[in-house]
Design an enzyme around this catalytic site. Structure first.
Site, PDB file in Angstrom:
ATOM      1  CD  GLU A 296      -2.762  -0.556  -3.346  1.00  0.00           C
ATOM      2  OE1 GLU A 296      -3.461   0.466  -3.386  1.00  0.00           O
ATOM      3  OE2 GLU A 296      -3.069  -1.572  -2.694  1.00  0.00           O
TER       4      GLU A 296
ATOM      5  CG  ASN B 150      -2.027   1.058   1.115  1.00  0.00           C
ATOM      6  OD1 ASN B 150      -2.360   1.520   0.029  1.00  0.00           O
ATOM      7  ND2 ASN B 150      -2.554   1.478   2.251  1.00  0.00           N
TER       8      ASN B 150
ATOM      9  CG  ASN C  76      -8.238  -6.385  -4.627  1.00  0.00           C
ATOM     10  OD1 ASN C  76      -8.627  -5.971  -3.534  1.00  0.00           O
ATOM     11  ND2 ASN C  76      -7.341  -5.742  -5.342  1.00  0.00           N
TER      12      ASN C  76
ATOM     13  CG  ASP D 173      -4.574  -7.581  -3.089  1.00  0.00           C
ATOM     14  OD1 ASP D 173      -5.548  -8.340  -2.935  1.00  0.00           O
ATOM     15  OD2 ASP D 173      -4.633  -6.348  -2.886  1.00  0.00           O
TER      16      ASP D 173
ATOM     17  CG  HIS E 163      -3.015  -6.005   1.832  1.00  0.00           C
ATOM     18  ND1 HIS E 163      -3.677  -7.034   1.195  1.00  0.00           N
ATOM     19  CD2 HIS E 163      -3.553  -4.853   1.338  1.00  0.00           C
ATOM     20  CE1 HIS E 163      -4.584  -6.532   0.366  1.00  0.00           C
ATOM     21  NE2 HIS E 163      -4.529  -5.219   0.432  1.00  0.00           N
TER      22      HIS E 163
END
Length: 257
Positions: free
Chosen positions: A38, A12, A153, A151, A248
């Site tokens: 990310e 992130n 999602n 990820d 995360h």
């Protein structure tokens, strides 16, 4: 026999997690390969110490759009090649895909799209899933072993999130998204974490909004999958739930070669 440790983490924002002790954690964990999702930065926006980590080769795949998406890989042994897309421009420009050839296996480091923003983005996510499946099936069918991390999602089953009933109409746990993971598994891929752990309450993402992490109201969105033929090489698959710095946490895989 060599045991290889691979870690995957949606950070992130790599610059943000760097300010929270990322490199100290990295040097203590010492994975053979670290896959990040990310990262929200192009290499030139990163400090030198993030671009050049001693003992590792680093590869960055940013999105065309600044400060958005992006994946990265740090590896002690450089891959023989690295591919940054499926050959589909609208997927390949968002900085979501790295496919590294380590000879014994192909490693897919993928940041799958989030479908929450709009119907259009949900459609994009499902089409991205299908483009990915076509790509990985082609490689596997040609005789390659594959490891897929990142990820996704999507939480696959009710056990994979704290509040399944309340989220049954929310992207990330929609029937159509869950059905795609079923299809992926039916195509011959294994969720490695569930080879070792069938407990509830095992999550990799918690919303920042509601102090969800301290209450463990989370979702398991991050996975390591391998093709069925390769699962005998998997020695361990786990969640590093005590590692902070992102919404995360990292996940780990050990394989024996």
């Amino acid at each position: 026999m060599t045991v290889l440790k691979i870690i995957s983490w949606n950070v992130n924002g790599l610059r943000a997690v760097h300010r929270k002790g990322f490199l100290k954690w990295f040097m203590e964990e010492k994975p053979d390969i670290l896959c990040l999702q990310e990262i929200k930065a192009a290499p030139e926006q990163l400090p030198r110490k993030l671009r050049h980590v001693e003992g590792y080769r680093s590869f960055f795949t940013p999105a065309e759009r600044k400060g958005y998406s992006g994946v990265a890989m740090y590896t002690k042994v450089p891959p023989s090649s690295l591919r940054e897309g499926f050959g589909v421009e609208r997927f390949d420009t968002e900085g979501r895909i790295q496919i590294a050839d380590f000879d014994d296996f192909l490693l897919y480091n993928i940041y799958f799209p989030n479908g929450k923003m709009s119907e259009e983005r949900l459609k994009y996510k499902l089409e991205f899933y299908d483009a990915f499946l076509e790509d990985v099936n082609r490689e596997r069918d040609s005789g390659r072993n594959v490891i897929i991390c990142g990820d996704f999602n999507t939480a696959h089953r009710e056990i994979d999130l704290a509040r399944p009933k309340e989220n049954s109409n929310v992207s990330g746990f929609l029937p159509v998204e869950r059905a795609w993971i079923d299809k992926f598994i039916e195509n011959g891929y294994v969720d490695t974490f569930r080879m070792f752990n069938s407990d509830p309450g095992q999550y990799t993402w918690w919303s920042y909004r509601t102090r969800a992490r301290e209450r463990n109201v989370g979702w398991r969105l991050d996975y390591f999958f391998v093709n069925e033929e390769f699962k005998g090489k998997v020695k361990r698959s786990w969640i590093l739930s005590d590692v902070m710095g992102s919404d995360h946490c990292p996940i780990g895989l050990e394989i024996e070669l």
